[in-house]
Design a protein around this motif. Structure first.
Motif, mmCIF file in Angstrom:
data_model
loop_
_atom_site.group_PDB
_atom_site.id
_atom_site.type_symbol
_atom_site.label_atom_id
_atom_site.label_comp_id
_atom_site.label_asym_id
_atom_site.label_seq_id
_atom_site.Cartn_x
_atom_site.Cartn_y
_atom_site.Cartn_z
ATOM 1 N N THR A 16 24.252 6.142 2.835
ATOM 2 C CA THR A 16 24.913 5.062 2.100
ATOM 3 C C THR A 16 25.015 5.476 0.636
ATOM 4 N N VAL A 17 25.788 4.740 -0.133
ATOM 5 C CA VAL A 17 25.849 4.993 -1.569
ATOM 6 C C VAL A 17 24.439 4.908 -2.150
ATOM 7 N N ASP A 18 23.661 3.926 -1.733
ATOM 8 C CA ASP A 18 22.306 3.761 -2.272
ATOM 9 C C ASP A 18 21.386 4.921 -1.892
ATOM 10 N N SER A 19 21.479 5.413 -0.661
ATOM 11 C CA SER A 19 20.603 6.522 -0.261
ATOM 12 C C SER A 19 20.978 7.809 -0.997
ATOM 13 N N LEU A 20 22.268 8.032 -1.222
ATOM 14 C CA LEU A 20 22.704 9.222 -1.950
ATOM 15 C C LEU A 20 22.344 9.116 -3.429
ATOM 16 N N THR A 21 22.447 7.922 -4.001
ATOM 17 C CA THR A 21 22.040 7.711 -5.391
ATOM 18 C C THR A 21 20.538 7.954 -5.538
ATOM 19 N N ALA A 22 19.757 7.479 -4.605
ATOM 20 C CA ALA A 22 18.309 7.708 -4.643
ATOM 21 C C ALA A 22 18.003 9.200 -4.578
ATOM 22 N N TRP A 43 28.897 11.901 -10.737
ATOM 23 C CA TRP A 43 28.887 11.432 -9.358
ATOM 24 C C TRP A 43 29.537 10.064 -9.317
ATOM 25 N N ILE A 44 30.380 9.854 -8.340
ATOM 26 C CA ILE A 44 31.154 8.620 -8.254
ATOM 27 C C ILE A 44 30.908 7.947 -6.911
ATOM 28 N N ALA A 45 31.043 6.628 -6.883
ATOM 29 C CA ALA A 45 30.850 5.876 -5.647
ATOM 30 C C ALA A 45 31.737 4.646 -5.668
ATOM 31 N N ASP A 46 32.137 4.242 -4.486
ATOM 32 C CA ASP A 46 32.894 3.006 -4.320
ATOM 33 C C ASP A 46 32.306 2.299 -3.106
ATOM 34 N N ASN A 50 33.302 2.433 0.733
ATOM 35 C CA ASN A 50 32.253 3.261 1.313
ATOM 36 C C ASN A 50 32.523 4.755 1.102
ATOM 37 N N ARG A 51 32.735 5.106 -0.165
ATOM 38 C CA ARG A 51 32.991 6.496 -0.535
ATOM 39 C C ARG A 51 31.958 6.980 -1.546
#
Length: 143
Positions: A16-22, A43-46, A50-51
């Motif tokens: 998930t965006v949160d797991s990759l950010t962590a 690093w970018i997220a949406d 869900n990107r």
């Protein structure tokens, strides 16, 4: 200068965006501080679409993949980015890359900043966003 953009569509992955950010906050981003020629990596997220991805700015061209830090996102997501593309940067304005410069034609010299390179007129509205990719929140076309 060059810009590389890579992103993954996270649907169907265990991340998930949160797991990759962590993962980034756990130290994975530090290796990029030592890459020759890298002006910056963002690093970018949406979460809405869900990107996850990154934008890399290079002084010249990107080094060979073997010279870059390990791609932890590819390892965690089980494969290469869904989309990867590179672009020549024609002009920059503001921030750490200021003063703005226009890229030279082949063999030319950079053009010094002017009102037209620093603050171009707004682009006309191109109409609705394509159906396959929703517009970004906050864009003029986002409802």
């Amino acid at each position: 200068m060059r810009a590389d953009i890579a992103w993954w569509d996270l649907d169907g992955t265990a991340q998930t965006v949160d797991s990759l950010t962590a993962h980034l906050r756990g130290g994975a981003a530090a290796a990029w501080d030592r890459v020759p020629g890298l002006l910056g990596k963002v690093w970018i997220a949406d979460r809405r679409t869900n990107r996850w991805g990154a934008v890399m700015l290079w002084a010249d061209r990107r080094p060979a993949l073997a010279e870059l830090p390990a791609n932890h996102a590819a390892r965690l997501l089980g494969g290469p980015p869904t989309h990867r593309d590179g672009f020549d940067i024609e002009a920059v304005a503001g921030g750490a890359l200021a003063p703005a410069r226009v890229a030279p034609a082949a063999g030319g010299t950079p053009v010094e900043p002017s009102a037209s390179t620093v603050a171009p007129p707004p682009l006309p509205d191109a109409g609705p966003a394509p159906a396959h990719r929703p517009p970004y929140p906050g864009s003029p076309r986002h409802a």
